[in-house]
Design a protein around this motif. Structure first.
Motif, mmCIF file in Angstrom:
data_model
loop_
_atom_site.group_PDB
_atom_site.id
_atom_site.type_symbol
_atom_site.label_atom_id
_atom_site.label_comp_id
_atom_site.label_asym_id
_atom_site.label_seq_id
_atom_site.Cartn_x
_atom_site.Cartn_y
_atom_site.Cartn_z
ATOM 1 N N ASP A 190 -11.822 -5.412 -7.953
ATOM 2 C CA ASP A 190 -12.405 -5.477 -6.604
ATOM 3 C C ASP A 190 -12.395 -6.878 -5.990
ATOM 4 N N HIS A 191 -12.303 -7.927 -6.827
ATOM 5 C CA HIS A 191 -12.487 -9.283 -6.281
ATOM 6 C C HIS A 191 -11.431 -10.303 -6.680
ATOM 7 N N LEU A 192 -10.571 -9.991 -7.630
ATOM 8 C CA LEU A 192 -9.638 -11.018 -8.134
ATOM 9 C C LEU A 192 -8.160 -10.623 -8.076
ATOM 10 N N LEU A 193 -7.864 -9.374 -8.278
ATOM 11 C CA LEU A 193 -6.474 -8.911 -8.341
ATOM 12 C C LEU A 193 -5.657 -9.407 -7.136
ATOM 13 N N ASP A 194 -4.482 -9.985 -7.419
ATOM 14 C CA ASP A 194 -3.656 -10.549 -6.340
ATOM 15 C C ASP A 194 -2.481 -9.615 -6.032
ATOM 16 N N TRP A 195 -2.630 -8.810 -4.964
ATOM 17 C CA TRP A 195 -1.575 -7.856 -4.603
ATOM 18 C C TRP A 195 -0.313 -8.557 -4.124
ATOM 19 N N ASP A 246 2.881 6.031 -2.730
ATOM 20 C CA ASP A 246 4.040 6.777 -3.197
ATOM 21 C C ASP A 246 3.973 7.011 -4.712
ATOM 22 N N ALA A 247 3.580 5.985 -5.453
ATOM 23 C CA ALA A 247 3.592 6.059 -6.921
ATOM 24 C C ALA A 247 2.347 6.730 -7.500
ATOM 25 N N PHE A 248 1.181 6.482 -6.897
ATOM 26 C CA PHE A 248 -0.079 6.923 -7.519
ATOM 27 C C PHE A 248 -0.909 7.855 -6.636
ATOM 28 N N GLY A 249 -0.450 8.130 -5.421
ATOM 29 C CA GLY A 249 -1.227 8.987 -4.528
ATOM 30 C C GLY A 249 -2.111 8.191 -3.594
ATOM 31 N N SER A 250 -2.676 7.089 -4.102
ATOM 32 C CA SER A 250 -3.502 6.201 -3.273
ATOM 33 C C SER A 250 -3.688 4.875 -4.015
ATOM 34 N N VAL A 251 -4.115 3.859 -3.273
ATOM 35 C CA VAL A 251 -4.409 2.565 -3.904
ATOM 36 C C VAL A 251 -5.582 2.745 -4.877
ATOM 37 N N ALA A 252 -6.568 3.536 -4.456
ATOM 38 C CA ALA A 252 -7.748 3.771 -5.302
ATOM 39 C C ALA A 252 -7.347 4.431 -6.630
ATOM 40 N N ASN A 253 -6.395 5.361 -6.575
ATOM 41 C CA ASN A 253 -5.948 6.004 -7.810
ATOM 42 C C ASN A 253 -5.267 5.018 -8.748
ATOM 43 N N CYS A 254 -4.491 4.106 -8.162
ATOM 44 C CA CYS A 254 -3.829 3.081 -8.975
ATOM 45 C C CYS A 254 -4.889 2.237 -9.694
ATOM 46 N N LYS A 255 -5.906 1.794 -8.934
ATOM 47 C CA LYS A 255 -6.975 0.983 -9.527
ATOM 48 C C LYS A 255 -7.746 1.772 -10.579
ATOM 49 N N GLN A 256 -7.949 3.046 -10.301
ATOM 50 C CA GLN A 256 -8.651 3.908 -11.255
ATOM 51 C C GLN A 256 -7.871 4.022 -12.569
ATOM 52 N N GLN A 257 -6.559 4.162 -12.454
ATOM 53 C CA GLN A 257 -5.720 4.242 -13.667
ATOM 54 C C GLN A 257 -5.777 2.941 -14.468
ATOM 55 N N ALA A 292 0.834 -1.199 0.000
ATOM 56 C CA ALA A 292 0.000 0.000 0.000
ATOM 57 C C ALA A 292 0.874 1.257 0.000
ATOM 58 N N ALA A 293 1.937 1.255 0.815
ATOM 59 C CA ALA A 293 2.817 2.429 0.893
ATOM 60 C C ALA A 293 3.486 2.689 -0.463
ATOM 61 N N THR A 294 3.886 1.606 -1.141
ATOM 62 C CA THR A 294 4.507 1.738 -2.468
ATOM 63 C C THR A 294 3.517 2.349 -3.465
ATOM 64 N N LEU A 295 2.258 1.888 -3.393
ATOM 65 C CA LEU A 295 1.240 2.385 -4.329
ATOM 66 C C LEU A 295 0.881 3.849 -4.035
#
Ligand code: FE2
Length: 207
Positions: free
Chosen positions: A180-185, A99-110, A94-97
């Protein structure tokens, strides 16, 4: 290289209802296995037979490239998902994301936007570049970021065969199910760790 179809990391029904057993079966047994069969035929008795899939992706063109990349991309795609995935990543990821995208939600949005904007067949990727920066990108047809020196961390198949049986032409709904249901972090974190090891071994570049 001995070509073999990598086993699915879960049962065909494990991703239901976000990706149905019917879709996984068709996608794996017909499409993924089909690319492998075509590749084996194309390189039989040729020097390319000695190369790994990654080497074929970096050095070949035309039908050999298309089929080698599709085999690699599909194997990576199956491993980018898991049943009950898509939840919050662990603290370090989460911290890496953030740092890179502003938030986890922003990463998913992109990722969702890249999937929606990719015209025709292709793939959406989370990658790490030579300087260690994370980015979301998409590629057409069989193309793979490794061709441009970036390291794939996650992929999403946006060819119609990946979702048509379940969602018809509604790609966005398939992508939402994936995010929302499958992505493996955990898979992303493992790939990131391997990428960091590879980058640490590479020469310094200070710009
Ligand atoms: Fe596919």
């Amino acid at each position: 290289m001995k070509l073999a179809l990598a086993p699915l990391p879960y049962a065909e029904s494990a991703l239901d209802p976000y990706v149905s057993a019917r879709t996984v079966h068709e996608h794996y047994e017909s499409h993924h296995a089909g690319y492998l069969r075509k590749l084996a035929k194309l390189i039989e008795g040729k020097p390319e037979e000695q190369l790994s899939l990654e080497e074929l992706i970096r050095t070949s063109t035309g039908d050999v490239f298309e089929n080698a990349a599709q085999v690699w991309n599909h194997d990576f795609y199956w491993r980018s998902m898991r049943p009950d995935g898509g939840g919050p990543p662990d603290k370090a990821m989460a911290a890496t994301l953030v740092d890179a995208f502003g938030s986890v939600a922003n990463c998913k949005q992109q990722i969702a936007e890249a999937a929606s904007e990719r015209f025709g067949s292709g793939w959406v990727w989370l990658t790490r570049d030579e300087k260690g920066r994370l980015r979301v990108e998409s590629s057409a047809n069989a193309d793979n970021p490794m061709q441009s020196g970036r390291i794939p961390l996650l992929t999403l198949d946006v060819w119609e065969h990946a979702y048509y049986l379940d969602y018809q032409s509604e790609r966005d709904r398939y992508v939402k199910g994936f995010l929302d249901h499958l992505l493996d972090w955990t898979f992303v974190a493992e790939n990131l760790e391997s990428a960091q090891d590879a980058i640490q071994e590479a020469p310094e570049d200070d710009d």
